[in-house]
Enzyme design. Structure first.
Site, PDB file in Angstrom:
ATOM      1  N   LEU A 153       0.835  -1.215   0.000  1.00  0.00           N
ATOM      2  CA  LEU A 153       0.000   0.000   0.000  1.00  0.00           C
ATOM      3  C   LEU A 153       0.868   1.263   0.000  1.00  0.00           C
ATOM      4  O   LEU A 153       0.542   2.258   0.654  1.00  0.00           O
ATOM      5  CB  LEU A 153      -0.964   0.012   1.185  1.00  0.00           C
ATOM      6  CG  LEU A 153      -2.027  -1.083   1.215  1.00  0.00           C
ATOM      7  CD1 LEU A 153      -2.873  -0.972   2.475  1.00  0.00           C
ATOM      8  CD2 LEU A 153      -2.896  -1.043  -0.020  1.00  0.00           C
ATOM      9  N   CYS A 154       1.980   1.209  -0.714  1.00  0.00           N
ATOM     10  CA  CYS A 154       2.874   2.366  -0.794  1.00  0.00           C
ATOM     11  C   CYS A 154       3.239   2.650  -2.251  1.00  0.00           C
ATOM     12  O   CYS A 154       4.374   3.036  -2.554  1.00  0.00           O
ATOM     13  CB  CYS A 154       4.113   2.160   0.061  1.00  0.00           C
ATOM     14  SG  CYS A 154       5.004   0.622  -0.239  1.00  0.00           S
ATOM     15  N   GLY A 155       2.295   2.420  -3.148  1.00  0.00           N
ATOM     16  CA  GLY A 155       2.542   2.725  -4.548  1.00  0.00           C
ATOM     17  C   GLY A 155       3.565   1.782  -5.159  1.00  0.00           C
ATOM     18  O   GLY A 155       3.591   0.585  -4.886  1.00  0.00           O
TER      19      GLY A 155
END
Length: 445
Positions: A153-155
């Site tokens: 969930l951090c690109g």
């Protein structure tokens, strides 16, 4: 009284009997209907021609679409969740900022002391006595420390680091070198089998978690693993693949040589610190370039209790650990900034999706309400009473009442003849008509 009682009892019995008969009739009718349904459901070979339990289609009787409303609520909750994750990541970026500030004085003082000793003993050939400063003539084995995160969930943060490490391994493979890998973070360990299966490398089995809070114990263990890999002679060079933090929306994967250390200029030429602030309610990063640490001036009359190589051999591991700590703080800030960007984009997308769903919801609701109003109006018109005479209107100013009054006036005034006028036509037809009227036309025939 006895007659009344007997009459009441007879009436009660008759009512009870009729009730029992009606109940029996209902049971028989229900059984007959069920038998007919079973007979229709079965074909001549006994197989079912239609499902026994058909799904019932239910149409909403109101203007509210419950499924659409649940979807809107779900998207709204998702947007709130992603926004909360963005705020949490921003708070953790401040924590990484505080860690960099706290570790900076020790790192600067240690670097200054090492450079001072190196400057004082320059040209004495001590590089050969310090294994961590020894540069090999030819690099035949390389160790790579890959720094990733534990969570997603951090690109594209982890994907870019893995891609950079894979490209470096491919370049080494073209030179005939199979690197040895040390991994930090669960995402990097998972990528070894999922994304890096088509390159040649040796995984040493050394793995470290990337916790939310960095501690000196973890950095010391990582430094020992890297130093042992280098000092044992297994590799001639150790490189680190990690993310370089620039600002909240930009970080780039970089490759940096950790070992061997150089006797001069051992600090990072691009070293800088960052400060997370807020401006007009928005987060902002202020970066400050760190000047090169000057060598500590050591006077000529200083007497070393131990030999300089022993002192440097005890100081260089501390310096290596300080550099590793700086790299981990930089990676943590890059991960959290990437998570902030990703969660901001997710929150904006959730708002946009909610807006579109609300537009569709209101359109469907308005259409349903309009349809109900049209049905009610049509029913009300059909229930109205009154004469519904058909036919076109009599004229612009005429209607049924005026036409009747005009006709009565013409009758009273004598304008209307008692017999209808003769139709116009040729003269011989009029003569025949007059002869026929006098009775002479039949005699001539």
């Amino acid at each position: 009284q006895r007659q009344l009682l007997s009459l009441a009892m007879a009436l009660r019995r008759s009512i009870l009997g009729y009730g029992v008969l009606a109940l029996l009739a209902l049971v028989a009718l229900r059984r007959h209907v069920s038998q007919q349904e079973e007979a229709e459901d079965l074909s001549f070979v006994g197989s079912a021609t239609r499902p026994q339990h058909a799904r019932e289609v239910r149409v909403s009787r109101s203007g509210v679409d419950k499924a659409m409303k649940d979807r809107i609520n779900s998207v709204e909750k998702t947007g709130k969740l992603t926004d909360a994750m963005r705020l949490v990541a921003a708070a953790k970026v401040r924590r990484a900022q505080d860690g960099v500030k706290k570790s900076r004085p020790f790192s600067e003082e240690l670097t200054s002391m090492i450079k001072g000793i190196v400057k004082k003993l320059k040209g004495s050939g001590m590089e050969a006595e310090l294994p961590m400063l020894r540069v090999p003539e030819k690099v035949t084995d390389v160790g790579i420390l890959m720094v990733t995160s534990n969570r997603g969930l951090c690109g594209g943060y982890n994907a870019f680091i893995v891609k950079k490490a894979k490209a470096r391994i491919q370049a080494l493979n073209e030179q005939g070198i199979v690197p040895k890998l040390i991994v930090i973070g669960n995402k990097g360990k998972m990528a070894l089998t999922q994304r890096m299966y088509d390159v040649n490398f040796n995984y040493t089995g050394t793995f470290f978690d990337f916790p939310d809070t960095l501690k000196a114990n973890l950095v010391s263990n990582i430094g020992d693993a890297v130093r042992n890999l280098f000092l044992s002679g297994e590799v001639d060079k150790v490189e680190v693949v990690s993310a370089k933090f620039f600002n909240l929306v930009k970080n780039e994967p970089t490759i940096r040589t950790m070992l061997p250390l150089t006797p001069t200029g051992i600090e990072d030429p691009g070293d800088e610190t960052f400060t997370l602030t807020s401006e007009d309610g928005k987060l902002k990063v202020e970066k400050e370039k760190v000047k090169s640490t000057k060598a500590k001036e050591i006077e000529n009359d200083v007497i070393f209790d131990q030999t300089p190589d022993v002192i440097l051999n005890s100081m260089l591991p501390l310096y290596l650990n300080s550099q590793l700590l700086s790299i981990l703080f930089d990676s943590q800030a890059s991960e959290l900034s990437s998570r902030m960007t990703a969660m901001k984009a997710a929150t904006d997308n959730a708002k946009e999706v909610k807006k579109k769903l609300l537009r569709i919801f209101h359109k469907k609701r308005q259409a349903s309400i309009t349809a109900e109003i049209a049905e009610i109006s049509a029913g009300a018109l059909s229930m109205e009473d009154g004469d519904k005479s058909a036919g076109p209107p009599l004229g612009l100013f005429d209607n049924e009442e005026t036409a009747g009054e005009d006709f009565l006036k013409e009758l009273e005034s004598g304008d209307v003849p008692d017999s209808p006028p003769m139709p116009e036509g040729p003269e011989d037809r009029m003569e025949l008509f007059s002869l026929q009227k006098q009775g002479k036309y039949t005699e001539m025939m």
